[in-house]
Design a protein around this motif. Sequence first.
Motif, short mmCIF file in Angstrom:
data_model
loop_
_atom_site.label_atom_id
_atom_site.label_comp_id
_atom_site.label_asym_id
_atom_site.label_seq_id
_atom_site.Cartn_x
_atom_site.Cartn_y
_atom_site.Cartn_z
N ASP A 152 76.61 103.83 132.37
CA ASP A 152 76.08 102.47 132.27
C ASP A 152 76.05 102.01 130.82
OD1 ASP A 152 75.20 100.26 133.73
OD2 ASP A 152 73.11 100.67 133.21
N GLU A 153 75.67 102.90 129.89
CA GLU A 153 75.69 102.56 128.46
C GLU A 153 77.10 102.24 127.99
OE1 GLU A 153 73.84 105.69 126.24
OE2 GLU A 153 71.89 105.36 127.16
N GLU A 154 78.07 103.05 128.43
CA GLU A 154 79.47 102.80 128.07
C GLU A 154 79.92 101.44 128.59
OE1 GLU A 154 82.24 105.87 129.18
OE2 GLU A 154 80.88 107.44 128.46
N ARG A 155 79.54 101.15 129.84
CA ARG A 155 79.92 99.86 130.43
C ARG A 155 79.32 98.71 129.63
NH1 ARG A 155 77.51 96.13 133.03
NH2 ARG A 155 75.61 97.34 133.26
N TYR A 156 78.05 98.86 129.24
CA TYR A 156 77.38 97.80 128.47
C TYR A 156 78.07 97.62 127.11
CZ TYR A 156 73.80 95.26 125.93
OH TYR A 156 73.14 94.33 125.18
N ASP A 157 78.36 98.74 126.43
CA ASP A 157 79.03 98.66 125.13
C ASP A 157 80.39 97.98 125.26
OD1 ASP A 157 76.88 99.95 124.02
OD2 ASP A 157 77.83 101.93 123.93
N THR A 158 81.13 98.35 126.29
CA THR A 158 82.44 97.75 126.50
C THR A 158 82.32 96.25 126.77
OG1 THR A 158 83.13 99.84 127.50
CG2 THR A 158 84.58 97.97 127.82
N GLU A 159 81.30 95.88 127.55
CA GLU A 159 81.06 94.46 127.85
C GLU A 159 80.76 93.68 126.58
OE1 GLU A 159 77.77 92.69 130.60
OE2 GLU A 159 79.10 93.91 131.85
N VAL A 160 79.91 94.25 125.71
CA VAL A 160 79.56 93.58 124.45
C VAL A 160 80.79 93.44 123.56
CG1 VAL A 160 78.24 93.83 122.32
CG2 VAL A 160 77.14 94.23 124.51
N LYS A 161 81.60 94.50 123.49
CA LYS A 161 82.84 94.43 122.70
C LYS A 161 83.75 93.33 123.23
CE LYS A 161 83.11 99.24 121.18
NZ LYS A 161 83.82 100.51 121.34
N LEU A 162 83.85 93.24 124.56
CA LEU A 162 84.69 92.22 125.17
C LEU A 162 84.19 90.82 124.83
CD1 LEU A 162 87.00 91.51 127.17
CD2 LEU A 162 85.28 91.53 128.96
N GLN A 163 82.87 90.63 124.89
CA GLN A 163 82.31 89.32 124.55
C GLN A 163 82.58 88.97 123.10
OE1 GLN A 163 78.18 89.64 125.65
NE2 GLN A 163 78.57 89.19 127.81
N LYS A 164 82.40 89.96 122.20
CA LYS A 164 82.67 89.74 120.77
C LYS A 164 84.13 89.35 120.56
CE LYS A 164 79.60 92.41 117.85
NZ LYS A 164 79.44 93.65 117.10
N THR A 165 85.01 90.10 121.19
CA THR A 165 86.44 89.83 121.03
C THR A 165 86.81 88.45 121.56
OG1 THR A 165 86.80 92.20 121.36
CG2 THR A 165 88.73 90.79 121.46
#
Length: 182
Positions: A76-89
């Motif tokens: 779940d932490e990995e998914r959240y981090d990936t989501e945040v990276k996607l939003q930033k990008t």
Amino acid sequence: FSHLQKKRRAATARRQHLKSAMLQLAVSEIEKEAAAKEVEKQNYLAEHCPPLSLPGSMQELQDLCKKLHAKIESVDEERYDTEVKLQKTTKELEDLSQKLFDLRGKFKRPPLRRVRMSADAMLRALLGSKHKVCMDLRANLKQVKKEDTEKEKDLRDVGDWRKNIEEKSGMEGRKKMFEAGE
């Protein structure tokens, strides 16, 4: 004339044949892709998710639940981090594309819809519950009382402007203005 019709029919038939062949090819490609995705999914699951073996004792079962819970949290932490990276990008991409439009001098117009809305409804939408002012424009006008001021009396007393100009023209008029200024 009939020769021309035969050519048209042949061209239409050929076009239809090519369309059907392309559709059959596309269907087979889609089926191949779906099968490849399914095989890839099965391989991934076999690699990352070993088959579950339920232990017999209560303690072992609790340990297994704790391990699974820890693994769920990490995923779940990995998914959240990936989501945040996607939003930033995504945000960076939008900013860069806006800079690109600015540099080119072209601006992307947002798609606007025509909405019929009264001034009251517009203010209510913008201000929300704070909006209490009614947009009856005539009610908001200031009331002006007509009073006879000295300026208006002077203007009435002056009379015709041509006479006033004739009096002030020439040397005599300038002399009168000079004396009046003193």
